[in-house]
Design an enzyme around this catalytic site. Sequence first.
Site, short mmCIF file in Angstrom:
data_model
loop_
_atom_site.label_atom_id
_atom_site.label_comp_id
_atom_site.label_asym_id
_atom_site.label_seq_id
_atom_site.Cartn_x
_atom_site.Cartn_y
_atom_site.Cartn_z
N HIS A 185 56.14 53.97 89.08
CA HIS A 185 54.76 53.55 89.17
C HIS A 185 54.60 52.16 89.80
O HIS A 185 53.67 51.93 90.57
CB HIS A 185 54.18 53.56 87.75
CG HIS A 185 52.75 53.19 87.65
ND1 HIS A 185 51.74 54.03 88.07
CD2 HIS A 185 52.16 52.09 87.16
CE1 HIS A 185 50.58 53.44 87.83
NE2 HIS A 185 50.80 52.26 87.29
N ASP A 222 47.71 52.50 90.96
CA ASP A 222 47.12 52.44 89.62
C ASP A 222 45.59 52.22 89.68
O ASP A 222 44.91 52.84 90.51
CB ASP A 222 47.83 51.36 88.81
CG ASP A 222 47.56 51.45 87.31
OD1 ASP A 222 48.15 52.31 86.66
OD2 ASP A 222 46.74 50.65 86.81
N TYR A 255 39.95 50.23 81.28
CA TYR A 255 40.10 51.63 80.85
C TYR A 255 38.79 52.14 80.26
O TYR A 255 38.42 53.30 80.48
CB TYR A 255 41.23 51.76 79.82
CG TYR A 255 42.59 51.56 80.42
CD1 TYR A 255 43.07 50.28 80.71
CD2 TYR A 255 43.41 52.64 80.73
CE1 TYR A 255 44.32 50.09 81.28
CE2 TYR A 255 44.65 52.47 81.30
CZ TYR A 255 45.11 51.19 81.58
OH TYR A 255 46.33 51.01 82.16
#
Length: 460
Positions: A428, A226, A371
């Site tokens: 994930h 990630d 982000y």
Amino acid sequence: MLKVLSSVVAVVAIGTGLVITYLLHKVPEKPHFDLEKWWGIGSKPREEDVAIRNFHINFNDTIIQDLKQRIKNRRPLTKPLEGIQSEYGTNTVYLETILEYWTDKYDFKGRATLLNRFPHYKTRIQGLDIHFIKMQPQTKDLKVLPLLMLHGWPSSSKEFDKVITMLTTPKEGYDFVFEVVAADLPGFGFSEGTNKPGLNPVQIGIIMRNLMRRLGYEKFYIQAGDWGSQCATHMATIFPNEVLGFHTNMPLSSRTISTVKLLVGSLFPTLAVDPKYADRIYPLKKFFSYIMRESGYFHIQATKPDTIGVALTDSPSGLASYVIEKMAISSNRDQLNTPHGGIENLNLDDVLDTITIIWVNNCIVTSSRIYAEGTTKDPEVWTVHNIPSLVPTAAINFKHEVLYQPDWILRDKFQNLVRSTALDIGGHFAGLQTPQMLADDVFESGVAFLKFHGVYSNES
Ligand SMILES: *[C@@H]1O[C@H](CO)[C@@H](O)[C@H](O)[C@H]1NC(C)=O
């Protein structure tokens, strides 16, 4: 005349093609980075605190009682629509069973004790208190490889608690073992967040490199997924002589050429990807509708993380709903027609550890800002993305990983891709969902890294 014209057109077309190819392959110059940039409050002091302090995880009674009160005092949740499971988001009927478990059965003290079986530390890097686990193997005669492990959102070093034990335990058939430094990214878990804008994955990578130097590692390996994998990719690009090998469970080339290849590949999907894995990205229409369906959170956090952050900071039920939905879908993207939406692929205590750590540290806003910093705020990130890395890299693609790129695209970025594996299971959060497979692949990649450096000794 027509012949001349068509020759001219052909020459222009070929010329344009060559120029575009050249531009796409062009490698930008490495930006200059201030490796001591100050992220703490105020300005850099004359003397820096370089102590490495012991740390124990403690979910204290005050914070636990307050959390339980808030969950119990929640307003009635709106029921899902008739016939709907998780297609509109978290199924609130199912969520209530989780909230009940969190307040009545989840063992806050016991879970903290379990995490404390590893030695935890904190140290200040560039003005921020960084938390990490450092676990040494029990061995006298095996080679020991230092391995930095980096998680992503909404995780912390907690994600690695199963894998750390596997990697630091000698394994049959391998003449080396790992010593692990599992760090919380700044603003995640027990690591302090910054109050300054610009702490993007490149800058976080610099902090993590400085953490390793503080601990005495001039050269080391990295395992990451990630956002951690983004930070590690940048570390491999900026510090090619310090990162000895990079194992990633979210391999991604963000070079412009790779995006073009992905698009062109959609015209010839069976040539572009091993047909066994083609449906992980093609047809692009299906892939993009999946991305559209699942990336609303991404867009919010990449643009206005502080807005949603107020709600998530104030309500543990809301925080659980938000985090569980994302952990569920990335464990299995095909289970929206169930009440749990995929979260049952993970152990519930692991999921609640993750959420409790966010709650106790009040870090949902500081972690979500990555982000924004990583996508929209700073061009230096995209410059570094476009510089290839020569660090030997090993990729593992679990089935439900958010993104998938075939090796010929990954090689745009990772020019020494020494190993690449694709599995028909997993997702994930590999450290939580398939820890043994992740650890096995890290060991096997260790062999590939040592061979790359010409120092593999167990050739029998
Ligand atoms: C309990 O933990 C919270 C979160 O870490 C902290 O802010 C608070 O000061 C602690 N309270 C006590 C009484 O230790």
